[in-house]
Design a protein around this motif. Sequence first.
Motif, PDB file in Angstrom:
ATOM      1  N   SER A   1       0.252  -5.209  12.275  1.00 63.43           N
ATOM      2  CA  SER A   1       0.391  -4.800  10.874  1.00 63.43           C
ATOM      3  C   SER A   1       0.251  -3.285  10.768  1.00 63.43           C
ATOM      4  O   SER A   1      -0.461  -2.654  11.544  1.00 63.43           O
ATOM      5  N   LEU A   2       0.925  -2.719   9.780  1.00 64.00           N
ATOM      6  CA  LEU A   2       0.812  -1.289   9.507  1.00 64.00           C
ATOM      7  C   LEU A   2      -0.149  -1.080   8.348  1.00 64.00           C
ATOM      8  O   LEU A   2      -0.150  -1.850   7.381  1.00 64.00           O
ATOM      9  N   TYR A   3      -0.968  -0.040   8.443  1.00 66.91           N
ATOM     10  CA  TYR A   3      -1.917   0.316   7.399  1.00 66.91           C
ATOM     11  C   TYR A   3      -1.671   1.760   7.001  1.00 66.91           C
ATOM     12  O   TYR A   3      -1.353   2.603   7.839  1.00 66.91           O
ATOM     13  N   THR A   4      -1.841   2.038   5.706  1.00 60.36           N
ATOM     14  CA  THR A   4      -1.717   3.409   5.227  1.00 60.36           C
ATOM     15  C   THR A   4      -2.669   3.627   4.064  1.00 60.36           C
ATOM     16  O   THR A   4      -2.998   2.700   3.339  1.00 60.36           O
ATOM     17  N   GLY A   5      -3.104   4.868   3.894  1.00 62.22           N
ATOM     18  CA  GLY A   5      -3.924   5.256   2.759  1.00 62.22           C
ATOM     19  C   GLY A   5      -3.101   6.120   1.820  1.00 62.22           C
ATOM     20  O   GLY A   5      -2.226   6.861   2.257  1.00 62.22           O
ATOM     21  N   THR A   6      -3.366   6.040   0.522  1.00 60.48           N
ATOM     22  CA  THR A   6      -2.612   6.812  -0.461  1.00 60.48           C
ATOM     23  C   THR A   6      -3.533   7.780  -1.195  1.00 60.48           C
ATOM     24  O   THR A   6      -4.756   7.723  -1.061  1.00 60.48           O
ATOM     25  N   TRP A   7      -2.929   8.636  -2.008  1.00 57.62           N
ATOM     26  CA  TRP A   7      -3.655   9.699  -2.703  1.00 57.62           C
ATOM     27  C   TRP A   7      -4.749   9.171  -3.617  1.00 57.62           C
ATOM     28  O   TRP A   7      -5.740   9.840  -3.861  1.00 57.62           O
ATOM     29  N   ASP A   8      -4.582   7.973  -4.161  1.00 61.90           N
ATOM     30  CA  ASP A   8      -5.557   7.458  -5.122  1.00 61.90           C
ATOM     31  C   ASP A   8      -6.654   6.628  -4.471  1.00 61.90           C
ATOM     32  O   ASP A   8      -7.455   6.020  -5.151  1.00 61.90           O
ATOM     33  N   GLY A   9      -6.722   6.602  -3.134  1.00 72.65           N
ATOM     34  CA  GLY A   9      -7.800   5.911  -2.446  1.00 72.65           C
ATOM     35  C   GLY A   9      -7.508   4.468  -2.082  1.00 72.65           C
ATOM     36  O   GLY A   9      -8.392   3.757  -1.628  1.00 72.65           O
ATOM     37  N   ARG A  10      -6.287   4.017  -2.256  1.00 72.73           N
ATOM     38  CA  ARG A  10      -5.943   2.647  -1.889  1.00 72.73           C
ATOM     39  C   ARG A  10      -5.519   2.587  -0.423  1.00 72.73           C
ATOM     40  O   ARG A  10      -4.926   3.516   0.096  1.00 72.73           O
ATOM     41  N   VAL A  11      -5.825   1.461   0.212  1.00 75.87           N
ATOM     42  CA  VAL A  11      -5.379   1.208   1.580  1.00 75.87           C
ATOM     43  C   VAL A  11      -4.442   0.011   1.526  1.00 75.87           C
ATOM     44  O   VAL A  11      -4.784  -1.038   0.984  1.00 75.87           O
ATOM     45  N   TYR A  12      -3.239   0.188   2.054  1.00 78.33           N
ATOM     46  CA  TYR A  12      -2.225  -0.863   2.056  1.00 78.33           C
ATOM     47  C   TYR A  12      -2.065  -1.434   3.457  1.00 78.33           C
ATOM     48  O   TYR A  12      -2.155  -0.715   4.448  1.00 78.33           O
ATOM     49  N   ARG A  13      -1.784  -2.747   3.513  1.00 73.74           N
ATOM     50  CA  ARG A  13      -1.396  -3.399   4.758  1.00 73.74           C
ATOM     51  C   ARG A  13       0.035  -3.888   4.587  1.00 73.74           C
ATOM     52  O   ARG A  13       0.402  -4.413   3.542  1.00 73.74           O
ATOM     53  N   MET A  14       0.846  -3.685   5.636  1.00 71.92           N
ATOM     54  CA  MET A  14       2.249  -4.106   5.610  1.00 71.92           C
ATOM     55  C   MET A  14       2.547  -4.954   6.836  1.00 71.92           C
ATOM     56  O   MET A  14       1.852  -4.875   7.850  1.00 71.92           O
ATOM     57  N   ASP A  15       3.598  -5.739   6.742  1.00 71.01           N
ATOM     58  CA  ASP A  15       4.058  -6.504   7.896  1.00 71.01           C
ATOM     59  C   ASP A  15       4.479  -5.531   8.999  1.00 71.01           C
ATOM     60  O   ASP A  15       4.756  -4.366   8.738  1.00 71.01           O
ATOM     61  N   PRO A  16       4.557  -6.020  10.257  1.00 71.49           N
ATOM     62  CA  PRO A  16       4.937  -5.125  11.363  1.00 71.49           C
ATOM     63  C   PRO A  16       6.270  -4.406  11.157  1.00 71.49           C
ATOM     64  O   PRO A  16       6.453  -3.304  11.669  1.00 71.49           O
ATOM     65  N   ASP A  17       7.185  -5.008  10.383  1.00 71.21           N
ATOM     66  CA  ASP A  17       8.463  -4.346  10.139  1.00 71.21           C
ATOM     67  C   ASP A  17       8.403  -3.392   8.940  1.00 71.21           C
ATOM     68  O   ASP A  17       9.402  -2.792   8.555  1.00 71.21           O
ATOM     69  N   GLY A  18       7.213  -3.216   8.345  1.00 69.36           N
ATOM     70  CA  GLY A  18       7.042  -2.276   7.241  1.00 69.36           C
ATOM     71  C   GLY A  18       7.314  -2.857   5.874  1.00 69.36           C
ATOM     72  O   GLY A  18       7.377  -2.120   4.901  1.00 69.36           O
ATOM     73  N   THR A  19       7.463  -4.171   5.759  1.00 70.29           N
ATOM     74  CA  THR A  19       7.730  -4.799   4.462  1.00 70.29           C
ATOM     75  C   THR A  19       6.452  -5.394   3.883  1.00 70.29           C
ATOM     76  O   THR A  19       5.432  -5.494   4.556  1.00 70.29           O
ATOM     77  N   ASN A  20       6.520  -5.818   2.640  1.00 71.89           N
ATOM     78  CA  ASN A  20       5.429  -6.487   1.928  1.00 71.89           C
ATOM     79  C   ASN A  20       4.141  -5.668   1.877  1.00 71.89           C
ATOM     80  O   ASN A  20       3.104  -6.098   2.384  1.00 71.89           O
ATOM     81  N   PRO A  21       4.142  -4.498   1.255  1.00 72.26           N
ATOM     82  CA  PRO A  21       2.895  -3.742   1.144  1.00 72.26           C
ATOM     83  C   PRO A  21       1.938  -4.408   0.168  1.00 72.26           C
ATOM     84  O   PRO A  21       2.329  -4.786  -0.941  1.00 72.26           O
ATOM     85  N   THR A  22       0.712  -4.606   0.584  1.00 72.51           N
ATOM     86  CA  THR A  22      -0.317  -5.181  -0.277  1.00 72.51           C
ATOM     87  C   THR A  22      -1.579  -4.326  -0.179  1.00 72.51           C
ATOM     88  O   THR A  22      -1.934  -3.857   0.890  1.00 72.51           O
ATOM     89  N   VAL A  23      -2.260  -4.159  -1.308  1.00 70.82           N
ATOM     90  CA  VAL A  23      -3.506  -3.393  -1.329  1.00 70.82           C
ATOM     91  C   VAL A  23      -4.593  -4.274  -0.732  1.00 70.82           C
ATOM     92  O   VAL A  23      -4.833  -5.385  -1.186  1.00 70.82           O
TER      93      VAL A  23
END
Length: 134
Positions: free
Chosen positions: A76-98
């Motif tokens: 899974s891919l994880y990213t952080g955004t400017w407002d402090g949220r951390v998202y997890r995405m499927d390995p292909d980069g789809t379905n971002p969820t907080v």
Amino acid sequence: MSLLNSSWAGALLVVIAGACLVRLESPFDPVVWEHPTDLPVLEGALSPNERLLETEHLHEGQVIAPEAFAEGDDGSLYTGTWDGRVYRMDPDGTNPTVVFFTGGVVSAAGRAVGSTTGVEYGTSFMHECHEKVP
């Protein structure tokens, strides 16, 4: 009285200096710059780099201002955004969820408008606990 005389003398000196400056000729001869019409062709190392135009845009309009990406053990891919949220995405980069919120400021409408702990905390934290977050 001497103060008044010195003020008049100073004013007269300024007027004379100004008159002299106006009468002096400038050593500069200004010309109008014209853009050259025969520009050189950019080749080799100077050729335009348009590789970024060919990239795929992930989550356009869904994940706003991702700062960094990390890959979890499950792919899974994880990213952080400017407002402090951390998202997890499927390995292909789809379905971002907080999956995590680092504690930002929430507006009256219930939307996060800023983080008190910052993106750096979220991206470092997500790397440590991505398998623990649902």
